[in-house]
Scaffold this motif. Structure first.
Motif, mmCIF file in Angstrom:
data_model
loop_
_atom_site.group_PDB
_atom_site.id
_atom_site.type_symbol
_atom_site.label_atom_id
_atom_site.label_comp_id
_atom_site.label_asym_id
_atom_site.label_seq_id
_atom_site.Cartn_x
_atom_site.Cartn_y
_atom_site.Cartn_z
ATOM 1 N N LYS A 229 0.813 -1.219 0.000
ATOM 2 C CA LYS A 229 0.000 0.000 0.000
ATOM 3 C C LYS A 229 0.840 1.261 0.000
ATOM 4 O O LYS A 229 0.318 2.356 -0.170
ATOM 5 N N ASN A 230 2.125 1.123 0.193
ATOM 6 C CA ASN A 230 3.002 2.287 0.147
ATOM 7 C C ASN A 230 4.405 1.864 -0.273
ATOM 8 O O ASN A 230 4.724 0.674 -0.299
ATOM 9 N N LEU A 231 5.202 2.862 -0.586
ATOM 10 C CA LEU A 231 6.584 2.630 -1.012
ATOM 11 C C LEU A 231 7.461 3.660 -0.312
ATOM 12 O O LEU A 231 7.331 4.864 -0.556
ATOM 13 N N THR A 232 8.330 3.209 0.569
ATOM 14 C CA THR A 232 9.202 4.128 1.289
ATOM 15 C C THR A 232 10.506 4.344 0.533
ATOM 16 O O THR A 232 10.916 3.515 -0.287
ATOM 17 N N VAL A 233 11.175 5.452 0.837
ATOM 18 C CA VAL A 233 12.444 5.732 0.168
ATOM 19 C C VAL A 233 13.509 4.726 0.586
ATOM 20 O O VAL A 233 14.381 4.350 -0.212
ATOM 21 N N GLU A 234 13.431 4.248 1.847
ATOM 22 C CA GLU A 234 14.385 3.225 2.283
ATOM 23 C C GLU A 234 14.214 1.942 1.477
ATOM 24 O O GLU A 234 15.194 1.302 1.080
ATOM 25 N N ALA A 235 12.960 1.568 1.214
ATOM 26 C CA ALA A 235 12.692 0.344 0.459
ATOM 27 C C ALA A 235 13.167 0.468 -0.987
ATOM 28 O O ALA A 235 13.792 -0.453 -1.524
ATOM 29 N N ILE A 236 12.889 1.596 -1.638
ATOM 30 C CA ILE A 236 13.254 1.734 -3.050
ATOM 31 C C ILE A 236 14.771 1.787 -3.205
ATOM 32 O O ILE A 236 15.319 1.335 -4.219
ATOM 33 N N ARG A 237 15.485 2.302 -2.197
ATOM 34 C CA ARG A 237 16.951 2.308 -2.244
ATOM 35 C C ARG A 237 17.517 0.890 -2.187
ATOM 36 O O ARG A 237 18.575 0.619 -2.756
ATOM 37 N N ILE A 281 11.078 12.839 -0.563
ATOM 38 C CA ILE A 281 9.824 12.142 -0.266
ATOM 39 C C ILE A 281 10.143 10.903 0.562
ATOM 40 O O ILE A 281 10.885 10.030 0.117
ATOM 41 N N LYS A 282 9.590 10.827 1.729
ATOM 42 C CA LYS A 282 9.850 9.685 2.609
ATOM 43 C C LYS A 282 9.010 8.472 2.232
ATOM 44 O O LYS A 282 9.430 7.325 2.372
ATOM 45 N N GLU A 283 7.784 8.725 1.740
ATOM 46 C CA GLU A 283 6.870 7.613 1.452
ATOM 47 C C GLU A 283 5.869 8.011 0.386
ATOM 48 O O GLU A 283 5.366 9.134 0.370
ATOM 49 N N LEU A 284 5.587 7.085 -0.524
ATOM 50 C CA LEU A 284 4.531 7.234 -1.520
ATOM 51 C C LEU A 284 3.369 6.323 -1.155
ATOM 52 O O LEU A 284 3.577 5.144 -0.868
ATOM 53 N N GLU A 285 2.151 6.868 -1.181
ATOM 54 C CA GLU A 285 0.954 6.056 -0.977
ATOM 55 C C GLU A 285 0.413 5.627 -2.334
ATOM 56 O O GLU A 285 0.331 6.443 -3.263
ATOM 57 N N ILE A 286 0.030 4.380 -2.455
ATOM 58 C CA ILE A 286 -0.458 3.865 -3.739
ATOM 59 C C ILE A 286 -1.930 4.202 -3.926
ATOM 60 O O ILE A 286 -2.756 3.966 -3.047
ATOM 61 N N CYS A 287 -2.242 4.779 -5.077
ATOM 62 C CA CYS A 287 -3.621 5.095 -5.451
ATOM 63 C C CYS A 287 -4.058 4.141 -6.563
ATOM 64 O O CYS A 287 -3.404 4.049 -7.594
ATOM 65 N N PRO A 288 -5.173 3.430 -6.385
ATOM 66 C CA PRO A 288 -5.626 2.495 -7.423
ATOM 67 C C PRO A 288 -6.199 3.187 -8.656
ATOM 68 O O PRO A 288 -6.298 2.572 -9.717
#
Length: 305
Positions: A229-237, A281-288
Protein backbone atom coordinates in the motif's frame (compact mmCIF):
# COMPACT_ATOMS: atom_id res chain seq x y z
CA UNK A 1 -24.50 4.42 -18.54
CA UNK A 2 -21.94 1.89 -19.69
CA UNK A 3 -18.78 3.82 -20.51
CA UNK A 4 -15.57 2.52 -22.05
CA UNK A 5 -12.10 4.04 -22.03
CA UNK A 6 -9.51 2.75 -24.50
CA UNK A 7 -5.95 3.53 -23.43
CA UNK A 8 -3.42 3.18 -26.27
CA UNK A 9 -0.19 3.37 -24.29
CA UNK A 10 3.49 2.67 -24.75
CA UNK A 11 3.15 -0.80 -23.23
CA UNK A 12 -0.44 -1.91 -23.66
CA UNK A 13 -3.75 -1.36 -25.38
CA UNK A 14 -6.14 -1.43 -22.44
CA UNK A 15 -9.93 -1.29 -22.57
CA UNK A 16 -11.71 -0.57 -19.30
CA UNK A 17 -15.51 -0.63 -19.06
CA UNK A 18 -17.40 1.01 -16.18
CA UNK A 19 -21.06 1.41 -15.29
CA UNK A 20 -21.63 4.91 -14.00
CA UNK A 21 -23.65 8.11 -14.03
CA UNK A 22 -22.89 11.78 -13.36
CA UNK A 23 -22.19 12.12 -9.65
CA UNK A 24 -21.77 8.37 -9.17
CA UNK A 25 -18.59 6.42 -8.57
CA UNK A 26 -17.44 4.51 -11.70
CA UNK A 27 -18.03 0.80 -11.15
CA UNK A 28 -15.59 -1.38 -13.15
CA UNK A 29 -17.40 -4.16 -14.98
CA UNK A 30 -15.00 -5.41 -17.68
CA UNK A 31 -11.32 -5.19 -18.66
CA UNK A 32 -9.50 -6.23 -21.82
CA UNK A 33 -5.76 -5.73 -22.22
CA UNK A 34 -3.10 -6.69 -24.75
CA UNK A 35 0.60 -6.12 -24.22
CA UNK A 36 1.80 -4.51 -27.44
CA UNK A 37 5.04 -2.78 -26.31
CA UNK A 38 4.67 -0.17 -29.02
CA UNK A 39 7.99 1.46 -28.12
CA UNK A 40 9.75 -1.64 -29.45
CA UNK A 41 8.42 -0.82 -32.94
CA UNK A 42 9.71 2.76 -33.01
CA UNK A 43 12.87 3.24 -35.07
CA UNK A 44 15.84 5.50 -34.39
CA UNK A 45 14.18 7.93 -36.82
CA UNK A 46 11.20 8.01 -34.42
CA UNK A 47 8.84 6.22 -36.81
CA UNK A 48 6.45 3.41 -35.90
CA UNK A 49 7.32 0.51 -38.22
CA UNK A 50 4.80 -1.05 -40.62
CA UNK A 51 4.77 -4.16 -38.42
CA UNK A 52 4.07 -2.03 -35.37
CA UNK A 53 1.22 -0.21 -37.12
CA UNK A 54 -0.34 -3.51 -38.18
CA UNK A 55 -0.12 -4.95 -34.65
CA UNK A 56 -1.52 -1.73 -33.18
CA UNK A 57 -4.47 -1.76 -35.56
CA UNK A 58 -5.16 -5.42 -34.75
CA UNK A 59 -5.13 -4.70 -31.00
CA UNK A 60 -7.49 -1.75 -31.39
CA UNK A 61 -9.81 -3.77 -33.63
CA UNK A 62 -10.09 -6.53 -31.01
CA UNK A 63 -10.62 -4.01 -28.21
CA UNK A 64 -13.44 -2.32 -30.14
CA UNK A 65 -15.04 -5.72 -30.75
CA UNK A 66 -14.86 -6.44 -27.02
CA UNK A 67 -16.40 -3.05 -26.28
CA UNK A 68 -19.30 -3.76 -28.63
CA UNK A 69 -19.80 -7.24 -27.19
CA UNK A 70 -20.47 -5.81 -23.71
CA UNK A 71 -22.77 -3.12 -25.15
CA UNK A 72 -20.70 -0.06 -24.33
CA UNK A 73 -22.70 3.11 -24.91
CA UNK A 74 -19.79 5.54 -25.18
CA UNK A 75 -16.13 4.84 -25.97
CA UNK A 76 -13.40 7.30 -25.00
CA UNK A 77 -10.16 6.35 -26.80
CA UNK A 78 -6.90 8.15 -26.12
CA UNK A 79 -3.20 7.73 -26.89
CA UNK A 80 -0.17 8.76 -24.85
CA UNK A 81 3.55 9.32 -25.38
CA UNK A 82 4.43 6.63 -27.96
CA UNK A 83 2.02 7.92 -30.62
CA UNK A 84 2.28 11.49 -29.38
CA UNK A 85 5.99 11.62 -30.17
CA UNK A 86 6.20 9.35 -33.23
CA UNK A 87 6.77 11.30 -36.44
CA UNK A 88 4.06 9.28 -38.19
CA UNK A 89 1.74 9.32 -35.18
CA UNK A 90 -0.78 11.77 -36.68
CA UNK A 91 -1.00 9.73 -39.87
CA UNK A 92 -1.54 6.51 -37.93
CA UNK A 93 -4.27 8.04 -35.77
CA UNK A 94 -6.13 9.55 -38.73
CA UNK A 95 -6.17 6.17 -40.45
CA UNK A 96 -7.37 4.37 -37.30
CA UNK A 97 -10.15 6.91 -36.71
CA UNK A 98 -11.36 6.65 -40.29
CA UNK A 99 -11.23 2.86 -40.56
CA UNK A 100 -12.68 2.04 -37.11
CA UNK A 101 -15.06 5.00 -36.81
CA UNK A 102 -13.69 6.16 -33.46
CA UNK A 103 -12.22 9.43 -32.19
CA UNK A 104 -8.79 8.48 -30.88
CA UNK A 105 -7.31 11.59 -29.26
CA UNK A 106 -3.70 12.20 -28.29
CA UNK A 107 -3.19 13.53 -24.77
CA UNK A 108 -0.34 15.92 -24.10
CA UNK A 109 2.00 15.12 -21.23
CA UNK A 110 0.52 17.97 -19.21
CA UNK A 111 -3.01 16.65 -19.82
CA UNK A 112 -1.90 13.20 -18.62
CA UNK A 113 -0.55 14.74 -15.42
CA UNK A 114 -3.71 16.77 -14.82
CA UNK A 115 -6.11 13.87 -15.43
CA UNK A 116 -4.10 11.53 -13.22
CA UNK A 117 -4.09 14.19 -10.51
CA UNK A 118 -7.90 14.52 -10.79
CA UNK A 119 -8.27 10.76 -10.27
CA UNK A 120 -6.04 10.82 -7.19
CA UNK A 121 -7.87 13.82 -5.74
CA UNK A 122 -11.26 12.13 -6.13
CA UNK A 123 -9.92 8.90 -4.61
CA UNK A 124 -8.35 10.48 -1.51
CA UNK A 125 -10.85 13.34 -1.14
CA UNK A 126 -10.55 16.96 -0.10
CA UNK A 127 -9.42 16.10 3.42
CA UNK A 128 -6.13 14.78 2.03
CA UNK A 129 -4.87 18.36 1.60
CA UNK A 130 -2.09 19.27 -0.81
CA UNK A 131 -1.19 16.30 -3.01
CA UNK A 132 1.96 15.49 -4.93
CA UNK A 133 1.06 12.83 -7.53
CA UNK A 134 3.67 10.78 -9.41
CA UNK A 135 3.00 8.42 -12.33
CA UNK A 136 5.68 6.40 -14.16
CA UNK A 137 4.35 5.17 -17.49
CA UNK A 138 5.97 3.34 -20.35
CA UNK A 139 7.02 6.46 -22.21
CA UNK A 140 6.90 9.30 -19.71
CA UNK A 141 6.95 10.42 -16.09
CA UNK A 142 4.14 12.71 -14.93
CA UNK A 143 4.09 14.77 -11.74
CA UNK A 144 1.44 17.17 -10.47
CA UNK A 145 0.91 19.17 -7.28
CA UNK A 146 -2.03 21.08 -5.85
CA UNK A 147 -4.81 21.55 -3.32
CA UNK A 148 -7.73 21.63 -5.79
CA UNK A 149 -8.92 19.24 -8.50
CA UNK A 150 -6.75 21.06 -11.04
CA UNK A 151 -3.06 21.00 -10.04
CA UNK A 152 -0.98 24.14 -9.64
CA UNK A 153 1.93 22.43 -11.41
CA UNK A 154 1.67 19.62 -14.00
CA UNK A 155 4.88 18.29 -15.54
CA UNK A 156 5.74 15.50 -18.00
CA UNK A 157 9.24 14.22 -18.73
CA UNK A 158 10.43 11.52 -21.19
CA UNK A 159 11.40 9.20 -18.33
CA UNK A 160 9.06 6.25 -18.90
CA UNK A 161 10.25 2.78 -17.95
CA UNK A 162 9.93 1.26 -21.44
CA UNK A 163 11.61 4.20 -23.14
CA UNK A 164 14.59 4.23 -20.75
CA UNK A 165 15.03 0.46 -20.95
CA UNK A 166 15.18 0.57 -24.73
CA UNK A 167 17.53 3.57 -24.85
CA UNK A 168 19.98 2.70 -22.08
CA UNK A 169 19.94 -0.77 -20.55
CA UNK A 170 22.15 -3.43 -22.13
CA UNK A 171 23.00 -7.01 -21.21
CA UNK A 172 21.26 -9.62 -19.05
CA UNK A 173 21.77 -8.81 -16.23
CA UNK A 174 22.18 -5.18 -17.21
CA UNK A 175 25.77 -3.95 -17.33
CA UNK A 176 27.08 -1.56 -14.68
CA UNK A 177 28.01 0.88 -17.43
CA UNK A 178 24.47 1.01 -18.83
CA UNK A 179 23.02 1.39 -15.32
CA UNK A 180 25.33 4.35 -14.65
CA UNK A 181 24.36 5.96 -17.97
CA UNK A 182 20.68 5.47 -17.12
CA UNK A 183 21.00 7.01 -13.67
CA UNK A 184 22.98 10.01 -14.97
CA UNK A 185 20.30 10.61 -17.62
CA UNK A 186 17.48 10.49 -15.05
CA UNK A 187 19.29 12.94 -12.78
CA UNK A 188 19.95 15.35 -15.66
CA UNK A 189 16.31 15.34 -16.75
CA UNK A 190 15.03 15.84 -13.21
CA UNK A 191 17.32 18.84 -12.73
CA UNK A 192 15.28 20.65 -15.40
CA UNK A 193 12.06 20.58 -13.39
CA UNK A 194 13.21 20.57 -9.76
CA UNK A 195 12.91 24.37 -9.39
CA UNK A 196 9.21 24.07 -10.28
CA UNK A 197 8.59 21.35 -7.71
CA UNK A 198 10.94 22.12 -4.85
CA UNK A 199 8.55 24.64 -3.28
CA UNK A 200 5.91 21.90 -3.17
CA UNK A 201 7.98 19.48 -1.12
CA UNK A 202 5.82 20.17 1.92
CA UNK A 203 2.73 18.57 0.36
CA UNK A 204 0.48 16.78 2.83
CA UNK A 205 0.60 13.48 0.94
CA UNK A 206 2.74 12.03 -1.83
CA UNK A 207 0.74 9.71 -4.09
CA UNK A 208 1.90 7.07 -6.58
CA UNK A 209 -0.10 5.72 -9.50
CA UNK A 210 0.73 3.41 -12.43
CA UNK A 211 1.52 -0.29 -12.77
CA UNK A 212 5.25 0.29 -12.30
CA UNK A 213 4.87 1.94 -8.89
CA UNK A 214 2.21 -0.52 -7.76
CA UNK A 215 4.57 -3.39 -8.64
CA UNK A 216 7.46 -1.77 -6.75
CA UNK A 217 5.20 -1.29 -3.71
CA UNK A 218 4.20 -4.94 -3.85
CA UNK A 219 7.85 -6.01 -3.98
CA UNK A 220 8.60 -3.72 -1.05
CA UNK A 221 5.80 -5.38 0.88
CA UNK A 222 7.11 -8.86 0.12
CA UNK A 223 10.79 -8.08 0.74
CA UNK A 224 10.54 -5.54 3.55
CA UNK A 225 7.23 -4.07 4.76
CA UNK A 226 4.26 -1.97 3.67
CA UNK A 227 1.82 -4.61 2.47
CA UNK A 228 1.85 -3.16 -1.06
CA UNK A 229 0.00 0.00 0.00
CA UNK A 230 3.00 2.29 0.15
CA UNK A 231 6.58 2.63 -1.01
CA UNK A 232 9.20 4.13 1.29
CA UNK A 233 12.44 5.73 0.17
CA UNK A 234 14.39 3.22 2.28
CA UNK A 235 12.69 0.34 0.46
CA UNK A 236 13.25 1.73 -3.05
CA UNK A 237 16.95 2.31 -2.24
CA UNK A 238 17.25 -1.39 -1.43
CA UNK A 239 15.02 -2.63 -4.25
CA UNK A 240 16.69 -0.77 -7.13
CA UNK A 241 20.17 -2.39 -6.98
CA UNK A 242 18.65 -5.76 -6.09
CA UNK A 243 16.51 -5.73 -9.23
CA UNK A 244 19.43 -4.50 -11.35
CA UNK A 245 21.57 -7.45 -10.24
CA UNK A 246 18.97 -10.00 -11.42
CA UNK A 247 18.62 -11.35 -14.93
CA UNK A 248 15.30 -10.95 -16.73
CA UNK A 249 14.06 -14.49 -16.11
CA UNK A 250 14.63 -14.08 -12.37
CA UNK A 251 12.73 -10.78 -12.28
CA UNK A 252 9.84 -12.36 -14.21
CA UNK A 253 9.40 -14.87 -11.36
CA UNK A 254 8.89 -12.13 -8.79
CA UNK A 255 5.33 -11.63 -7.46
CA UNK A 256 3.39 -9.15 -9.57
CA UNK A 257 6.08 -8.83 -12.25
CA UNK A 258 4.84 -9.93 -15.68
CA UNK A 259 7.18 -11.07 -18.44
CA UNK A 260 6.61 -7.74 -20.16
CA UNK A 261 7.42 -5.72 -17.03
CA UNK A 262 10.47 -7.81 -16.08
CA UNK A 263 12.70 -5.88 -18.47
CA UNK A 264 11.33 -2.45 -17.52
CA UNK A 265 11.01 -2.63 -13.74
CA UNK A 266 14.71 -1.76 -13.22
CA UNK A 267 14.42 1.56 -15.06
CA UNK A 268 11.15 2.28 -13.27
CA UNK A 269 12.78 1.61 -9.90
CA UNK A 270 15.65 4.01 -10.58
CA UNK A 271 13.22 6.74 -11.73
CA UNK A 272 11.21 6.28 -8.52
CA UNK A 273 14.35 6.34 -6.37
CA UNK A 274 15.65 9.49 -8.04
CA UNK A 275 12.33 11.36 -7.76
CA UNK A 276 11.88 10.43 -4.10
CA UNK A 277 15.47 11.34 -3.22
CA UNK A 278 15.51 14.66 -5.07
CA UNK A 279 12.16 15.77 -3.66
CA UNK A 280 12.91 14.39 -0.19
CA UNK A 281 9.82 12.14 -0.27
CA UNK A 282 9.85 9.68 2.61
CA UNK A 283 6.87 7.61 1.45
CA UNK A 284 4.53 7.23 -1.52
CA UNK A 285 0.95 6.06 -0.98
CA UNK A 286 -0.46 3.87 -3.74
CA UNK A 287 -3.62 5.10 -5.45
CA UNK A 288 -5.63 2.49 -7.42
CA UNK A 289 -7.07 5.19 -9.69
CA UNK A 290 -4.92 6.77 -12.41
CA UNK A 291 -5.16 8.18 -15.93
CA UNK A 292 -8.03 6.04 -17.24
CA UNK A 293 -10.18 6.92 -14.26
CA UNK A 294 -9.25 10.57 -14.72
CA UNK A 295 -10.49 10.47 -18.32
CA UNK A 296 -13.78 8.93 -17.16
CA UNK A 297 -14.25 11.45 -14.34
CA UNK A 298 -13.52 14.41 -16.64
CA UNK A 299 -16.06 13.17 -19.19
CA UNK A 300 -18.69 12.65 -16.49
CA UNK A 301 -18.09 16.18 -15.18
CA UNK A 302 -18.60 17.49 -18.71
CA UNK A 303 -21.82 15.49 -19.08
CA UNK A 304 -23.16 16.73 -15.76
CA UNK A 305 -22.33 20.35 -16.68
Amino acid sequence: MRLGVLDVGSNTVHLQIVDTAPGARPNPTFNYKEELRLTQYISTENLVSDDGVEKLRSCIKRAIEQSSAVQTQELLPFATSALREARNGDEIIKSINKDFNIDLQVLSGEEEAKLTFLAARRWFGWSSGRLLVIDIGGGSLEMAVGVDESPEVAISLPLGAARLTKEFLKGDPYTDKSIRALRDHIENKLEQILPSLVKHQESDRAIATSKTLRTLARLAGDWFDGGGKNLTVEAIRKISPKLADMDESSRAKLPGVSENRASQIVAGAFVAESVMRNLDIKELEICPWALREGVILKWLDWMEA
